[in-house]
Design a protein around this motif. Structure first.
Motif, short mmCIF file in Angstrom:
data_model
loop_
_atom_site.label_atom_id
_atom_site.label_comp_id
_atom_site.label_asym_id
_atom_site.label_seq_id
_atom_site.Cartn_x
_atom_site.Cartn_y
_atom_site.Cartn_z
N GLN A 1 -9.03 0.15 -1.19
CA GLN A 1 -9.94 -1.99 -0.87
C GLN A 1 -10.93 -1.47 0.04
O GLN A 1 -11.45 -2.46 -0.07
N ASP B 1 -5.85 -0.85 -4.90
CA ASP B 1 -5.74 -1.34 -3.64
C ASP B 1 -6.07 -2.75 -3.01
O ASP B 1 -7.82 -2.76 -2.34
N GLU B 2 -5.80 -4.10 -3.32
CA GLU B 2 -6.57 -5.17 -2.65
C GLU B 2 -8.46 -5.16 -3.17
O GLU B 2 -9.07 -5.14 -2.02
N THR C 1 0.61 -1.13 0.02
CA THR C 1 0.23 0.20 -0.07
C THR C 1 1.25 1.33 -0.08
O THR C 1 0.24 2.04 -0.72
MG LIG Z 1 -2.16 -2.43 2.89
#
Ligand SMILES: [Mg+2]
Ligand SMILES: Nc1ncnc2c1ncn2[C@@H]1O[C@H](COP(=O)(O)OP(=O)(O)O)[C@@H](O)[C@H]1O
Lengths: 303, 278, 353
Positions: C82, C158-159, C43
């Motif tokens: 995320q 991000d994810e 991240t």
């Molecule tokens: Mg992360």
């Protein structure tokens, strides 16, 4: 009425404040300007009045300050205030515990209505809080004739002052405990009950340790308000010197008689009470943080 | 009224705690409040209407509501600012400042009243500065607004603060990466999320201000038609043993307060639901 | 010239190195997966690319231009968080239109572009909904559409699937792959799930403890891990503490450590093995039913290995003596990895990469 303010995880907020990157915060100049305005506002409205109290109280020296506190009528007012709180606070404490137990550990219809009713006194003007008891027990009130026949004095006497104080401080403990105990649920108590513990034992050994800080907080706020209440007590007291004047009423009388130094000297006692209250509150919050019980236990906002 | 049908529970004490709660609540709050309304309805509509539309009473209502609204607005602006500064910035003495915000909850109103009056009187520290500007602060509606502002500070701060704290920093970052600068991010992304809490806090401050007595009586000067607030008028009527008049004025105020209580409760429930919904 | 180039990117948080001299290049239009364990610094790298975090040192260039000092607002990056970070008080349309209104586009353009994206992401008809009225998968699509709306040059995710149910996740992966192919945008996406990285990405970068361990195609990384971490992280494996005890690896020096994948191992009676002469003795320690095969744990000397066996083959039981054929091992020494073949199988000389 503000008991339901959502819980905060303060740690997160602090972290954000420290690590805020350039584009997510204001220019340093703007930042300091905003901080400056906020502090000026609080200084003007909160700090300056406090300073005034002590400056006025000591204007004519420490000797006169202490003399004002040792005056017979001042001592009587202090005694009456302590007596009133000694009745009102335990009464609302017991009520708060009972109400919180019923509301948070059982399910029943009309719970929301009950919660609103408990909140009611917050919405009532202090003057009206006094008025309702005058209407009931005053010389021309519903029970007035009966009371005077039996030579019982409520209005313009201690019972009236206690009643008005109880009314005004009614929701404090309950409002502090209910969200706390609701968040904690019933599992621990049920576990204790299935192990055969009696009701009182469950309360003392399981419930109370979990809510002790919230309870203390509620009691402290309740006490501060009970000792400081002015409007409601003013209506029912009758202002009999040395008899039915609480500290705030005594302050008012001194002030209206232009005995400013004495008025502020006595008022400074109430400032100390406020300082202790805020100190204990901060301590409890700190303690709370320490015990790492996040979120749920964080109690709502204090009024 | 609550009904007594609880779902089966292994815990004891429902009957006792519920019974005690209801009896205590009824004796100390519900019956006294009901007494007021019964007394008010006993006046008869004509007498009631005459009392509450009396010019002096109307002037007092106007002043009470007007000054309370003004104070709530002042608190809306500065309370938000204080909450913002406490949540977003670091500065020396922040913890102390945070603690002192609750002072109006803890300080008896009479003390606040005499201290503010002394400050804003013509020869007071602040009053002195305002006199040359032609501003009369104590013994004027402005003085009432000042006292009511003092009373309302914690409501806005303590309602807005947790919401600001819970705000997701990533929504701001999303706005930034979509090209928005600070002002737009604040107005379009931050403010809308805080607004419900801000309004709730202001409504609470307003409700509290309407009924406030102790901090106002000293600074207002209490001149009929000019600086006489509604709670003070109730007090005056009582001192003249005009119970009927006092009751009528009080009944109107109570109804307004109850409506406000309901509104703030609904507002708050909504704010909370929004916060919970991811 | 590569589209995105990063050189010596370093960032520490209070003494803790979250990114430690990371360098890589990404070609225009490619889809790169940033893979690594939680807390590895993925991240942080993404946020530095987006300009949300300022690197302590190192350079970031887009099309050869250094962007370190360009604020995030001007980098032209689409970012999908995320947890999506949707604007909760805005409906789907306004969420997607946000970046366009910032660009002061005309109303008609905005309507058209948002409509296009709603169509593309399969959200047509949901324009008026609030984020709270959408499912997780739908929210993810809104976040995706919102990031794409201003036509960024680089998309960072991000994810993106972390908060979605396992079932929907698989569908969304394919959908994302398809979508990015269609839009043709350079994309870097973060994940800690190797299956996801392998399935979606053209190229994978493995990050651990703030360091870039290896970069390459999924097949390449799988076949020739360059660091012990990668060898252990990618695919399944057993750690072997004394590889010289394995039959066929006696030539390795004593105490040498290795990593062995289950695919490199055959377990069974000599008749079942492809090259019985290259196998050694072992004891079955445990047998697990894995649906399509057995997972068998064997002890060879002081080492414990696991391998697979067909359900068709006769069952093994704990305590059985059996034969173990290890075809290949990743020999680990001094932070380096080399592939060693069983010397009774092939050329006795180990191949160094
Ligand atoms: Mg992360
Ligand atoms: N704002 C921050 N403040 C302090 N430490 C941080 C911050 N952001 C990340 N870290 C630390 O840096 C390391 C890498 O974090 P991160 O980049 O989020 O890892 P990943 O995304 O791979 O899980 C972690 O140890 C994390 O605790």
């Amino acid at each position: 009425m503000a008991g339901a303010v959502p819980a905060v995880s303060a740690a997160r907020g602090q972290c954000a404040a420290v690590h805020a990157a350039d584009h997510l915060t204001e220019h340093a100049a703007v930042r300091w300007l905003l901080i400056g305005i906020a502090l000026l506002f609080l200084g003007l409205f909160l700090i300056l009045p406090l300073v005034t109290v002590f400056v006025e109280a000591f204007r004519k020296g420490a000797a006169l300050y202490f003399a004002a506190l040792r005056e017979k009528e001042a001592l009587a007012a202090i005694r009456l205030t302590l007596t009133t709180a000694a009745f009102a606070v335990p009464a609302n404490l017991i009520f708060g515990l009972a109400a919180a137990w019923a509301v948070s550990k059982f399910r029943f219809r009309g719970k929301q209505v009950l919660l609103t009713l408990i909140d009611l006194p917050f919405a009532v003007s202090p003057v009206i809080s006094g008025l309702v008891f005058v209407l009931l027990f005053g010389a021309r009130g519903w029970f007035g004739p009966w009371l005077s026949e039996h030579d019982v004095k409520i209005i313009f006497a201690l019972p009236g002052i206690v009643l008005a104080t109880v009314f005004v401080t009614f929701p404090f403990v309950a409002r502090e405990l209910i969200p706390l105990m609701q968040a904690q649920g019933v599992q621990e108590e049920e576990a204790a009950a299935t192990l055969g513990a009696s009701g009182w034992r469950i309360f003392w050994k399981v419930t109370l340790p979990n809510i002790k800080w919230g309870l203390l907080y509620g009691v402290i706020l309740c006490n501060a308000r009970a000792m400081g209440e002015f409007g409601a007590v003013s209506v029912v007291s009758g202002h009999v010197r040395g008899k039915t004047n609480t500290i705030p009423l005594h302050v008012q009388i001194l002030y209206n008689e232009y005995k400013f130094t004495a008025a502020f000297a006595v008022a400074s006692l109430l400032v100390l009470l406020a300082a202790v209250t805020l100190g204990v509150k901060s301590f409890i919050e700190w303690k709370h943080h320490q015990s790492a019980h996040t979120g749920a236990e964080e109690s709502g906002d204090p009024i | 009224m609550p009904t007594w049908r609880k779902s089966r529970s292994v815990l004891p004490g429902f009957g006792l705690s519920m019974g005690y709660t209801l009896v205590y609540l009824s004796l100390l709050v519900l019956i006294p409040l009901a007494a007021l309304f019964i007394k008010a309805s006993g006046l008869g509509w004509a007498a009631f209407w005459q009392t509450v539309t009396d010019a002096r009473v109307v002037a007092a209502y106007k002043l009470s509501f007007g000054a309370s609204l003004a104070a709530a607005l002042v608190n809306g602006v500065f309370g938000f600012l204080v909450a913002w500064v406490l949540v977003r910035y670091t500065f020396p003495g922040k913890k102390l400042v945070d603690a002192i915000v609750d002072l109006p909850f803890a300080l008896p109103t009479a003390v606040a009243g005499i201290a503010l009056t002394t400050l804003y009187a013509q020869n007071g520290w602040i009053g002195k500065l305002l006199v040359p500007l032609g501003i009369k602060s104590a013994y004027s509606p402005l003085g009432i607004i000042i006292a009511l502002t003092f009373i309302g500070i914690p409501f806005v701060v303590r309602t807005v603060q947790p919401v600001l704290q819970e705000l997701d920093r990533e929504t701001e970052e999303a706005a930034v990466s979509l090209g928005a600068y600070r002002t737009r991010t604040f107005v379009k992304v931050l403010l809308p999320q805080v607004l419900p809490a801000l309004i709730t806090g202001m409504a609470m401050a307003f409700a509290r201000a309407i009924g406030e007595y102790g901090s106002v009586v000293f600074i207002s000067g209490n001149m009929p038609f000019k600086t006489e607030i509604a709670p003070l008028l109730i007090m005056t009527k009582l001192e003249q043993f005009d119970y009927a008049g006092a009751t009528a004025i009080a009944a109107v105020m109570l109804i307004v307060s109850f409506v406000l209580l309901l509104v703030t409760n609904v507002l708050q429930a909504r704010t909370q639901r929004k916060l919970l919904a991811g | 010239m590569s589209h995105i180039e990063v050189r010596g990117l370093t960032k520490s948080f209070g003494g803790h190195l979250a990114a430690d001299g990371i360098s890589f290049a990404i070609g225009k239009g490619s889809l790169v997966g940033l893979l690594g364990p939680s807390g590895g610094g993925k991240t942080t790298v993404l946020r530095m690319l987006a300009g949300l975090e300022r690197p302590d040192s190192g350079d970031i260039t887009f099309e050869g231009v250094r962007v370190n000092d360009i604020p995030p607002q001007k980098r032209g990056i689409g970012l999908v968080f995320q947890n999506y970070a949707l604007f909760r008080h805005m409906n789907v349309f306004d969420n997607i239109a946000f970046g366009l209104t910032v660009q002061k586009r005309s109303k008609t353009y905005i309507r058209e572009r948002v409509g296009e994206l709603l169509e593309l992401t399969g959200l047509a008809g949901l324009a008026e909904r609030l984020p709270s009225q959408l499912s997780g998968g739908q929210r993810q699509r809104v976040a995706f559409a919102r990031a794409l709306a201003p036509q960024p040059q680089l998309l960072l995710l991000d994810e993106p699937f972390a908060a979605i149910d396992a079932k929907v996740r698989k569908e969304l992966r394919l959908w994302l792959r398809d979508m990015i192919d269609r839009v043709g945008i350079t994309t870097l996406f973060v994940t800690h799930d190797q299956e996801e990285a392998v399935e979606v990405a053209d190229e994978i970068m493995i990050v651990n403890r703030g360091r870039l361990e290896q970069k390459g195609s999924p097949e390449h990384i799988y076949g020739t891990p360059q660091t012990p971490f990668v060898a252990g992280f990618i695919g399944e494996s057993s750690r072997v503490e004394a590889v010289s005890e394995l039959h066929g690896f006696e030539h390795c020096h004593e105490g040498a450590k290795a990593i062995v994948r289950p695919e490199f191992i055959e377990i069974g009676s000599p008749r079942e093995l492809r090259l019985p002469s290259a196998s050694g003795q072992g004891i079955v320690k445990a047998v697990f039913f894995r649906g399509t095969h057995w997972q068998v744990e064997v002890e060879v000397g002081t080492n414990r290995l696991f391998g697979y066996r067909d359900l068709e083959q006769p069952a093994l039981h704990p305590g059985d003596a059996t034969h173990v054929l290890v075809h290949r091992a990743y020999l680990v020494s001094g932070g380096q990895v080399s592939v060693v073949e069983n010397r009774y199988k092939t050329d006795p000389m180990p191949v160094h990469i």
